[in-house]
Design an enzyme around this catalytic site. Structure first.
Site, PDB file in Angstrom:
ATOM      1  CB  ALA A 228      69.850 -35.996  38.741  1.00 37.46           C
TER       2      ALA A 228
ATOM      3  N   GLY B 108      74.281 -38.904  40.475  1.00 45.41           N
ATOM      4  CA  GLY B 108      73.842 -39.893  41.695  1.00 45.41           C
ATOM      5  C   GLY B 108      74.240 -41.021  41.131  1.00 45.41           C
TER       6      GLY B 108
ATOM      7  CD  GLU C 171      76.655 -37.734  45.081  1.00 44.14           C
ATOM      8  OE1 GLU C 171      76.703 -37.338  45.622  1.00 44.14           O
ATOM      9  OE2 GLU C 171      75.061 -37.419  43.437  1.00 44.14           O
TER      10      GLU C 171
ATOM     11  CD  GLU D  69      77.783 -34.360  39.749  1.00 46.41           C
ATOM     12  OE1 GLU D  69      77.229 -35.290  40.506  1.00 46.41           O
ATOM     13  OE2 GLU D  69      78.096 -35.706  38.837  1.00 46.41           O
TER      14      GLU D  69
END
Length: 164
Positions: free
Chosen positions: A37, A77, A80, A100
């Protein structure tokens, strides 16, 4: 982006509903799987649309095999999303991680649950708490990816999808 999340949701739902589709392959563009992101979007007002967590769960629940073709980077992400896939193939030069945490943010799409289930708690804790980027060869040794290739990652992922 919301556009990518919506495209993933639409594509997965179409694939699951189409009996002629036997497997799904997820890849990125321009030699990169996903850098995750854009953190600048975190401070924006809440936008409508589906979040990353539900998309990753949708991938994981798919009745058809879903293969991630990881080229370049799969960070935050992006990793993920790959963790939600049933199989992961990485190019030998690919790197994965959850960076992050170096900004004081925890992975928000259940990567902190999926990663330990896949590679064990000690290795996952190292990746989750340090934010370091894991090279593909180490990811293979840890069990984070199923295969590392030097050739076309997308074609290798399609071959694996056909096998399974």
């Amino acid at each position: 982006s919301l556009t990518v999340l919506q495209a993933l949701e639409d594509g997965l739902k179409r694939a699951d509903a189409d009996p002629s589709v036997k497997a799904v392959m997820i890849c990125g563009e321009n030699g990169k799987f996903s850098a995750g992101a854009d953190i600048q979007g975190f401070s924006s007002p809440k936008r409508r649309g589906i979040g990353l967590g539900p998309i990753v769960s949708l991938i994981e629940r798919s009745e058809k095999p879903v293969v991630a073709a990881i080229e370049g980077i799969a960070l935050g992400g992006g990793l993920e999303v790959a963790l939600g896939c049933h199989y992961r193939i990485a190019h030998v030069k690919a790197r994965m991680g959850l960076p992050e945490v170096t900004l004081g943010l925890l992975p928000g799409a259940e990567g902190t649950q999926r990663l330990p289930r896949l590679i064990g708690v000690p290795a996952a804790l190292d990746i989750i708490t340090t934010g370091r980027h894991i090279p593909a060869t180490e990811a293979l040794k840890l069990g984070l990816v199923d295969e590392v290739v030097e050739e076309n990652t997308v074609e290798a992922a399609i071959c694996l999808a056909k096998k399974v």
